[in-house]
Write an enzyme that holds these catalytic residues in place. Sequence first.
Site, PDB file in Angstrom:
ATOM      1  N   TYR A 103       0.849  -1.301   0.014  1.00 45.19           N
ATOM      2  CA  TYR A 103       0.066  -0.217  -0.028  1.00 45.19           C
ATOM      3  C   TYR A 103       0.895   1.180   0.067  1.00 45.19           C
ATOM      4  O   TYR A 103       2.003   1.421   0.658  1.00 45.19           O
ATOM      5  CB  TYR A 103      -0.848  -0.068   1.114  1.00 45.19           C
ATOM      6  CG  TYR A 103      -1.662   1.174   1.558  1.00 45.19           C
ATOM      7  CD1 TYR A 103      -2.954   1.470   0.833  1.00 45.19           C
ATOM      8  CD2 TYR A 103      -1.188   2.564   1.931  1.00 45.19           C
ATOM      9  CE1 TYR A 103      -3.811   2.485   1.234  1.00 45.19           C
ATOM     10  CE2 TYR A 103      -1.975   3.649   2.394  1.00 45.19           C
ATOM     11  CZ  TYR A 103      -3.239   3.587   1.681  1.00 45.19           C
ATOM     12  OH  TYR A 103      -4.097   4.909   1.739  1.00 45.19           O
ATOM     13  N   GLU A 125      -3.457   7.537  -3.820  1.00 42.46           N
ATOM     14  CA  GLU A 125      -3.322   6.074  -3.164  1.00 42.46           C
ATOM     15  C   GLU A 125      -3.155   4.949  -4.237  1.00 42.46           C
ATOM     16  O   GLU A 125      -4.048   5.051  -5.285  1.00 42.46           O
ATOM     17  CB  GLU A 125      -4.785   5.927  -2.628  1.00 42.46           C
ATOM     18  CG  GLU A 125      -4.713   4.681  -1.781  1.00 42.46           C
ATOM     19  CD  GLU A 125      -6.136   4.596  -0.716  1.00 42.46           C
ATOM     20  OE1 GLU A 125      -6.189   4.638   0.276  1.00 42.46           O
ATOM     21  OE2 GLU A 125      -7.111   4.239  -1.580  1.00 42.46           O
TER      22      GLU A 125
END
Length: 402
Positions: free
Chosen positions: A112, A200
């Site tokens: 991530y 993101e």
Amino acid sequence: MKIHEYQARQLLADSGIPVPEGMMVQSLQEAMSASKTLFGQGSTLLVVKAQVHAGGRGKAGFVKLCKTEEEVEEAATFMFNNPMISAQTGPEGLDVTKLLIADGVEIDKEFYLAITTDRGSGTNALIASSEGGVEIETVAHENPDAILTVPICPLAGLEPYQARELAFQLGFQGKQVGQAANIMLRLVALVNNTDASLSEINPLIVTPASEAYPDGQVLAIDAKFNFDDNALFRQPQISEMFDSTEENPAELRASEFDLNFIALDGNIGCLVNGAGLAMATMDIIKLHGGNPANFLDVGGTATLETVTEAFKIILSDDKVEGVLVNIFGGIMRCDVIAEAIVTAAKEVGFTVPLVVRLEGTNVDAAREILRAAQTELPTMQTAMDLEDAATKVATAVSAACA
């Protein structure tokens, strides 16, 4: 402002961040053409993903892996003909009008990576985790130590040594380290150049070893971007990505008049001035048994025209069964609100209970305006304070619905 995944992937690719090839389609015919092209280029696996401004697509069945053109056709047909319902959409779901059809890739490891503002320090921060591919909120709750944060200096930016150090901490190995660090540095530059408030990549993946990439290739296979609305005037290329079909029509209409409007699920419309007063108003409505239908803040510089439009927006919502006006006049004058109420009554009409609480600048003049127009406002009640107003509107709506 939000954008779709296919647009976010294009921003990444334009910045030199590797992403699998993909195409956005808006019909079944386009989906079949895209799948034919990608399979014809040697792809053995495609992923079909609904393009909506909501998460939970995979769990809702709107991300499908397909090995044949027939499977792509089946997935696209389902997505175009069914609303996507997830925890982020509400029970009514969202209609799907766009799909991303992209190369599927083998995944050896998921990570991530994100950049957003650290409110504590007032600077951007690079956030990363070796537990990618899942909701980061879940990781933060169950294993907070798995989330690593690196502050980004507003002047120097992210230093190369910081990116390499973070890559090592995340567990990248060999030539993966350089690839991951390069992606981090390019993502920081992209955020700075586009005034993004959130970027993101989830997941950032490593593919299995191959002849071309003996240590595996680091790829971004899903991305999300939000942008600062206040900076869009200097980001025309980002503004062009805005998809009005993904927004609430009433919220779009309000934005044209510089009104802050957010649709909710209740039945009591709220017209206030100031975000803090709006929150307090909604809270006290709930306390007295009511349910807010919206958050509408006219601010401190609204005119008669914009406030009248605000009433029209509230009354255009079929769910609204009562309206509470709560104004504490400072810069926003109470008499402007009163005149707008009368104008809205003439142009649209108040057929639902209306409770008005005014206090502050020009309140006496405002009350006189409302008294003089009482015959045009048969559903109106005035209130002395906020609690009195919330009680009256909740009671009136309850009685009207009984």
